[in-house]
Design an enzyme around this catalytic site. Structure first.
Site, PDB file in Angstrom:
ATOM      1  N   CYS A  61       0.856  -1.183   0.000  1.00  0.00           N
ATOM      2  CA  CYS A  61       0.000   0.000   0.000  1.00  0.00           C
ATOM      3  C   CYS A  61       0.894   1.235   0.000  1.00  0.00           C
ATOM      4  O   CYS A  61       1.763   1.379   0.863  1.00  0.00           O
ATOM      5  CB  CYS A  61      -0.898  -0.010   1.234  1.00  0.00           C
ATOM      6  SG  CYS A  61      -1.906   1.478   1.403  1.00  0.00           S
ATOM      7  N   CYS A  64       0.417   3.316   3.444  1.00  0.00           N
ATOM      8  CA  CYS A  64       0.884   2.877   4.763  1.00  0.00           C
ATOM      9  C   CYS A  64       1.960   1.802   4.743  1.00  0.00           C
ATOM     10  O   CYS A  64       2.517   1.476   5.784  1.00  0.00           O
ATOM     11  CB  CYS A  64      -0.291   2.410   5.611  1.00  0.00           C
ATOM     12  SG  CYS A  64      -0.957   0.789   5.138  1.00  0.00           S
ATOM     13  N   CYS A 110      -7.195  -1.315   1.811  1.00  0.00           N
ATOM     14  CA  CYS A 110      -6.056  -1.785   2.582  1.00  0.00           C
ATOM     15  C   CYS A 110      -6.532  -2.221   3.963  1.00  0.00           C
ATOM     16  O   CYS A 110      -7.279  -1.501   4.628  1.00  0.00           O
ATOM     17  CB  CYS A 110      -5.011  -0.675   2.698  1.00  0.00           C
ATOM     18  SG  CYS A 110      -3.644  -1.089   3.797  1.00  0.00           S
ATOM     19  N   CYS A 113      -4.875   0.532   6.663  1.00  0.00           N
ATOM     20  CA  CYS A 113      -5.242   1.964   6.721  1.00  0.00           C
ATOM     21  C   CYS A 113      -6.561   2.288   6.034  1.00  0.00           C
ATOM     22  O   CYS A 113      -6.961   3.450   6.003  1.00  0.00           O
ATOM     23  CB  CYS A 113      -4.120   2.816   6.146  1.00  0.00           C
ATOM     24  SG  CYS A 113      -3.966   2.732   4.343  1.00  0.00           S
ATOM     25  N   HIS A 116      -8.563   3.155  -0.268  1.00  0.00           N
ATOM     26  CA  HIS A 116      -9.211   2.548  -1.435  1.00  0.00           C
ATOM     27  C   HIS A 116      -8.126   2.059  -2.389  1.00  0.00           C
ATOM     28  O   HIS A 116      -7.191   2.788  -2.709  1.00  0.00           O
ATOM     29  CB  HIS A 116     -10.090   3.584  -2.141  1.00  0.00           C
ATOM     30  CG  HIS A 116     -10.633   3.125  -3.446  1.00  0.00           C
ATOM     31  ND1 HIS A 116     -11.691   2.248  -3.535  1.00  0.00           N
ATOM     32  CD2 HIS A 116     -10.252   3.393  -4.717  1.00  0.00           C
ATOM     33  CE1 HIS A 116     -11.939   2.011  -4.822  1.00  0.00           C
ATOM     34  NE2 HIS A 116     -11.082   2.701  -5.559  1.00  0.00           N
ATOM     35  N   HIS A 119     -11.222  -2.701  -6.943  1.00  0.00           N
ATOM     36  CA  HIS A 119     -12.378  -3.580  -6.782  1.00  0.00           C
ATOM     37  C   HIS A 119     -11.981  -5.026  -7.047  1.00  0.00           C
ATOM     38  O   HIS A 119     -10.969  -5.286  -7.692  1.00  0.00           O
ATOM     39  CB  HIS A 119     -13.491  -3.159  -7.740  1.00  0.00           C
ATOM     40  CG  HIS A 119     -14.047  -1.818  -7.424  1.00  0.00           C
ATOM     41  ND1 HIS A 119     -13.499  -0.650  -7.938  1.00  0.00           N
ATOM     42  CD2 HIS A 119     -15.069  -1.436  -6.617  1.00  0.00           C
ATOM     43  CE1 HIS A 119     -14.183   0.383  -7.471  1.00  0.00           C
ATOM     44  NE2 HIS A 119     -15.134  -0.055  -6.674  1.00  0.00           N
ATOM     45  N   CYS A 133      -8.712  -5.882  -9.202  1.00  0.00           N
ATOM     46  CA  CYS A 133      -8.373  -4.845 -10.174  1.00  0.00           C
ATOM     47  C   CYS A 133      -7.946  -3.611  -9.367  1.00  0.00           C
ATOM     48  O   CYS A 133      -8.773  -2.960  -8.736  1.00  0.00           O
ATOM     49  CB  CYS A 133      -9.611  -4.573 -11.022  1.00  0.00           C
ATOM     50  SG  CYS A 133      -9.355  -3.484 -12.392  1.00  0.00           S
TER      51      CYS A 133
END
Length: 145
Positions: A61, A64, A110, A113, A116, A119, A133
């Site tokens: 991510c 984070c 995630c 954290c 977003h 999907h 995706c």
């Protein structure tokens, strides 16, 4: 994400949940990462830096540092975004219904954290049958050494 732009909550080893306000996130993230992570934005298909990457390593991510996917779970789906068939661990991700834009989808965030990521769809390859995706902007990649 370049080292000098990583936030003070970024860690590839800390598993503690990160809970910040959007204002606090905005101070820590680049505008592009903030838009995807906190405003649930998306990048244009076939434009992200990882959509066609074949490098071996781990995807984290970008907000984070939480480990999300490994490259051997990545596959070519022709959707224009990096696609994976499974996360590093079940706890790497959390899920929420997304009925925006007149569609019924499952949002992927995630697990550390709640950024977003993208999907998940049920049209992926074996062994899971899933297609995660994911936006390249919210991914940070480290190649195998």
């Amino acid at each position: 994400m370049e080292d000098e732009k990583k936030s003070d909550v970024y860690s590839r080893t800390d598993t503690n949940k990160v809970s910040l306000t959007n204002e606090e996130w905005q101070k820590r993230l680049t505008p592009e990462v903030y838009h995807i992570a906190r405003e649930k934005g998306t990048e244009w298909a076939f434009t992200g830096k990882y959509w066609n990457s074949k490098d071996n390593g781990t995807y984290y991510c970008a907000a984070c540092g939480n480990p999300l996917f490994i490259s051997n779970a990545k596959f070519e789906s022709s959707c224009g975004w990096p696609s994976f068939f499974e996360p590093v661990t079940k706890g790497s991700l959390i899920y929420a219904p997304d009925n925006s834009h007149g569609m019924h989808r499952t949002e992927v965030m995630c697990g550390r954290c709640k950024a977003h990521l993208g999907h998940v769809f049920d049209d992926g390859p074996p062994p899971t049958g899933l297609r995660y995706c994911i936006n390249s902007v919210i991914l940070d990649f480290e190649g195998d050494k």
